[in-house]
Design a protein around this motif. Structure first.
Motif, PDB file in Angstrom:
ATOM      1  N   ARG A 169       0.733  -1.228  -0.143  1.00  0.00           N
ATOM      2  CA  ARG A 169      -0.032  -0.004   0.142  1.00  0.00           C
ATOM      3  C   ARG A 169       0.900   1.285  -0.061  1.00  0.00           C
ATOM      4  N   LEU A 170       0.531   2.237  -0.706  1.00  0.00           N
ATOM      5  CA  LEU A 170       1.198   3.247  -0.979  1.00  0.00           C
ATOM      6  C   LEU A 170       0.607   4.513   0.068  1.00  0.00           C
ATOM      7  N   PRO A 171       1.405   5.411   0.542  1.00  0.00           N
ATOM      8  CA  PRO A 171       1.045   6.329   1.272  1.00  0.00           C
ATOM      9  C   PRO A 171      -0.229   7.167   1.014  1.00  0.00           C
ATOM     10  N   ASN A 172      -1.098   7.320   1.690  1.00  0.00           N
ATOM     11  CA  ASN A 172      -2.157   8.402   1.295  1.00  0.00           C
ATOM     12  C   ASN A 172      -2.576   9.308   2.476  1.00  0.00           C
ATOM     13  N   LEU A 173      -1.718   9.431   3.529  1.00  0.00           N
ATOM     14  CA  LEU A 173      -1.918  10.501   4.520  1.00  0.00           C
ATOM     15  C   LEU A 173      -0.607  11.160   4.459  1.00  0.00           C
ATOM     16  N   PHE A 174      -0.852  12.766   4.401  1.00  0.00           N
ATOM     17  CA  PHE A 174       0.311  13.482   4.232  1.00  0.00           C
ATOM     18  C   PHE A 174       0.093  14.867   5.233  1.00  0.00           C
ATOM     19  N   PHE A 175       1.102  15.312   5.478  1.00  0.00           N
ATOM     20  CA  PHE A 175       0.987  16.531   6.520  1.00  0.00           C
ATOM     21  C   PHE A 175       1.956  17.494   5.972  1.00  0.00           C
ATOM     22  N   THR A 176       1.492  18.942   5.973  1.00  0.00           N
ATOM     23  CA  THR A 176       2.188  19.639   5.090  1.00  0.00           C
ATOM     24  C   THR A 176       1.666  21.271   5.800  1.00  0.00           C
ATOM     25  N   THR A 177       2.486  22.511   5.444  1.00  0.00           N
ATOM     26  CA  THR A 177       2.054  23.762   5.808  1.00  0.00           C
ATOM     27  C   THR A 177       1.553  24.376   4.584  1.00  0.00           C
ATOM     28  N   ASP A 178       1.459  23.896   3.380  1.00  0.00           N
ATOM     29  CA  ASP A 178       1.090  24.454   2.217  1.00  0.00           C
ATOM     30  C   ASP A 178      -0.395  24.425   1.902  1.00  0.00           C
ATOM     31  N   VAL A 179      -0.900  25.364   2.910  1.00  0.00           N
ATOM     32  CA  VAL A 179      -2.411  25.425   3.015  1.00  0.00           C
ATOM     33  C   VAL A 179      -3.240  25.794   2.016  1.00  0.00           C
ATOM     34  N   ALA A 180      -2.740  26.706   1.211  1.00  0.00           N
ATOM     35  CA  ALA A 180      -3.617  27.130   0.191  1.00  0.00           C
ATOM     36  C   ALA A 180      -3.689  26.014  -0.985  1.00  0.00           C
ATOM     37  N   LYS A 181      -2.551  25.654  -1.411  1.00  0.00           N
ATOM     38  CA  LYS A 181      -2.263  24.597  -2.472  1.00  0.00           C
ATOM     39  C   LYS A 181      -3.334  23.474  -2.063  1.00  0.00           C
ATOM     40  N   CYS A 182      -3.162  22.895  -0.717  1.00  0.00           N
ATOM     41  CA  CYS A 182      -3.974  21.681  -0.550  1.00  0.00           C
ATOM     42  C   CYS A 182      -5.477  22.030  -0.431  1.00  0.00           C
ATOM     43  N   ILE A 183      -5.988  22.970  -0.085  1.00  0.00           N
ATOM     44  CA  ILE A 183      -7.386  23.473   0.047  1.00  0.00           C
ATOM     45  C   ILE A 183      -7.819  23.376  -1.445  1.00  0.00           C
ATOM     46  N   SER A 184      -6.995  24.071  -2.359  1.00  0.00           N
ATOM     47  CA  SER A 184      -7.467  24.316  -3.895  1.00  0.00           C
ATOM     48  C   SER A 184      -7.518  22.811  -4.654  1.00  0.00           C
ATOM     49  N   GLU A 185      -6.976  21.883  -3.956  1.00  0.00           N
ATOM     50  CA  GLU A 185      -7.081  20.463  -4.813  1.00  0.00           C
ATOM     51  C   GLU A 185      -8.271  19.786  -4.114  1.00  0.00           C
ATOM     52  N   ALA A 186      -8.588  20.000  -2.984  1.00  0.00           N
ATOM     53  CA  ALA A 186      -9.615  19.073  -2.286  1.00  0.00           C
ATOM     54  C   ALA A 186     -11.257  19.057  -2.700  1.00  0.00           C
TER      55      ALA A 186
END
Length: 660
Positions: A164-181
């Motif tokens: 199984r590949l990872p599918n949980l990630f932690f980051t400080t890149d708030v704007a980018k991750c919100i825009s992809e969700a």
């Protein structure tokens, strides 16, 4: 139609029943960041019912199709966001789940061997969802042909579990991750206001408002915005208004999905949830959004436990749930005061009334009151809501719950001082417990903090503190920040933090039990268990219900096999009995958590060495090292008083009678 009118068209609770065909990305694990609503994207049938009857209202579509959820962003990496996102990712390998937070230190720790919070079972979830896993062979028989619990598939029925590949990630890149969700969960802190209008009772929405504005600016069109934080009733109007101001021509659906997690059992509460509550607007679009979120939980939560309401009911239900639980604690503590005055025993009273099926036995343990970040804050939020609605009698009723909680704590400390001849001068007092409850390192609103402040005013020689779950260096840092820099012995004060219970009791005049850790009990009966583990962990889950074991099946087997270890079991087999886990993330040479561990000699909860309940304390050994007359004040009702008195202790327990 305005947000308010669309939400309140129906006041009745509804339950969504759905059949979901999962949409799993291809083997390349390339997740589609933004998908518009399309009825052909998923095959999910919704049947909306109220009290077992189909609703006739035209607001509800009975054959609505919902979009697949492939990318979730959780804003907030705290005690709610971290565990919730971890379990969602663990149970949904086809969904990319990203947790974002502006706190770089917190995100660094989530990506390391040193997660910032401790919850029983969380480490096992992180190891699979965050780090991925290797292909392994799992025996499907409850006992292998060679008599072992896990033989690796030699000579018995087995199945191969794919990598199984990872599918949980932690980051400080708030704007980018919100825009992809496809779905954005808002799980930021909402404490009580400390200043301004409503100070002391209203909810401080500053962080929530700031995050909502960022979400409004960056969320993709059609994204589902979910209130995960505990918020005042009608906050959905604020969210919708903020979205409209920043993106006036873009449609978003707002849902309320409050968490019902208890510190110390959060993973268990997520894995075996007794209900998932989703509030939405009473429109077809609102129902599609609710069904989309419900499909995420449906991968492991029975559909009968997924409940929908209108959005305001969902917001209010969270406040009421915590307030009702807090009320029960304050109620039994008020009875404990009467028991102390009359000679009755609060445990016997609680047992008698708890046998009534209309009352039940939970939350009837008398003690020094509740702590934590939720109960007090949510009761006060309910108080403020009643006050703003011009319901002073209602506000006063709920404010009394907080007053009784504070009274219980103050009464306990006053009892300690009274029994020690009304002075602590030249005396040492030991506190067993710093976290606000057992099986967690969460110290927010911990009763121990207020008790330390009050005891320090009596001028003791030393206040010793021991907690089996909290790391001493972190405890000292918190005491400096929340109690005062001049309270620690290193800074000239009386407070000393110990990593060993017996050292903390050396030369002590009194021991105060302020957290109900199992280690502090003196009864020889009963096994010390980890509260946050799934119920199945003590029973072999094999043969599995499904031909292909689910992640829940594998987790249950992992935990069961860990319990079957012997002293001769290799360490690697203890940490990874299925031989499935990938290596831990590698820390940098200048990792501050590693440096702290080296400096203090503590291991923290990384590298697979998460806190587990240890052997019970030897009270005879504690008795030997204490000063006479050897007082013990049980603020949590964990001790057998008669047994303690046979050892020579003088025992005082809240609402419980001693022979002395």
């Amino acid at each position: 139609m305005s947000m308010a009118s669309s939400i309140v068209d129906s006041e009745e609770s509804v339950t969504l029943e759905f059949v979901t065909t999962p949409t799993t990305p291809d083997s390349s694990q390339c997740f589609t960041p933004g998908l518009p609503f399309d009825d052909n994207l998923a095959d999910t049938t919704i049947r909306v019912r109220t009290n077992g009857k189909s609703l006739s209202s035209s607001l509800f579509d009975t054959t609505t199709r919902t979009p697949p959820v492939r990318n979730i962003c959780c804003v907030g990496a705290g005690y709610v966001g971290g565990p919730t996102a971890a379990v969602i990712a663990f149970q949904n390998p086809h969904i990319r789940v990203t947790v974002v937070d502006r706190d770089e230190k917190r995100i660094r720790r989530w990506n390391s061997q040193h997660p910032p919070i401790y919850e029983p079972g969380l480490n096992d979830i992180l190891r699979v969802a965050r780090d991925g896993s290797r292909q392994c062979i799992v025996c499907t028989e409850s006992e292998c042909s060679d008599g072992s619990s896990q033989c690796g598939g030699n000579g018995c029925a087995s199945t191969t579990v794919a990598a199984r590949l990872p599918n949980l990630f932690f980051t400080t890149d708030v704007a980018k991750c919100i825009s992809e969700a496809d779905v954005v969960l808002i799980a930021v802190n909402t404490p009580t206001k400390s200043r301004g209008t409503g100070a002391g009772s209203a909810t401080d929405m500053a962080a929530f408002e700031a995050v909502t504005a960022v979400v409004a600016q960056h969320a993709r069109p059609g994204a589902i915005i979910v209130e995960k934080s505990t918020v005042p009733c009608r906050t959905a109007e604020l969210v919708q208004d903020t979205l409209s101001l920043h993106r006036p021509n873009v449609h978003f659906e707002v849902l309320s999905n409050p968490e019902f997690l208890a510190a110390g059992t959060a993973i268990k509460d997520l894995l075996t949830a007794d209900r998932i509550l989703i509030g939405s607007s009473s429109t077809p679009a609102g129902h599609r959004a609710a069904a989309a979120l419900a499909s995420v939980y449906a991968s492991w939560v029975p559909k009968s436990r997924i409940i929908t309401t209108n959005i305001f009911s969902s917001e209010l239900a969270k406040l009421v749930a915590n307030s009702m639980l807090a009320q029960r604690i304050s109620s039994i503590n008020s009875i404990a005061a009467i028991c102390d005055a009359t000679g009755a025993d609060v445990d016997e009273v609680a047992s008698a009334i708890g046998a009534d099926s209309r009352i039940g036995s939970k939350f009837l343990n008398a003690g020094i009151g509740f702590g934590g970040s939720c109960f007090k804050k949510d009761v006060l939020s309910l108080v403020y809501l009643a006050e703003t609605l011009i319901l002073p009698e209602v506000a006063e009723y709920w404010r009394a719950v907080i007053m009784m909680n504070e009274y219980s704590r103050n009464r306990f400390v006053a009892r300690v001082v009274r029994c020690l001849n009304n002075t602590l001068s030249g005396k040492k007092v030991t506190l067993f417990g710093y976290a606000f409850k057992k099986d967690t390192n969460d110290t927010r609103e911990s009763p121990a903090l207020d008790i330390i402040r009050t005891l320090a005013e009596e001028g003791p020689q030393e206040i010793a503190i021991f907690d089996p779950c909290c790391i001493p260096a972190q405890m000292e840092d918190e005491i400096r920040r929340f109690v005062g820099a001049n309270f620690l012995k290193a800074d000239g004060g009386p407070v000393a933090v110990y990593g060993n219970a017996y050292a903390a009791c050396e030369g002590s005049d009194a021991v105060m039990i302020t957290t109900a850790f199992d280690e502090f009990k003196n009864s020889a009966t009963g096994e010390i268990t980890i509260a946050g583990r799934p119920k199945a962990c003590s029973v072999d889950p094999r043969p599995f219900e499904h031909t292909e074991p689910t992640e829940g099946d594998l987790l249950a087997l992992h935990t069961y096999l860990q319990r079957m270890v012997t002293p001769a079991t290799p360490v690697a087999s203890v940490l990874d009995p299925l031989d499935r886990l990938n290596p831990f993330p590698t820390c940098t040479e200048d990792c501050p958590d590693c440096e702290l561990e080296k400096a203090t000699g503590t291991t923290g909860y990384g590298a697979g060495e998460e806190y587990v309940p240890k052997a019970r304390l030897d009270w005879r050994k504690i008795h030997y090292h204490m000063r006479k007359p050897r007082w013990v004040f049980d603020g949590r009702g964990v001790l057998d008083i008669s047994e303690m008195e046979r050892l020579g202790f003088r025992v005082e327990s809240v609402g419980r009678q001693s022979r002395s």
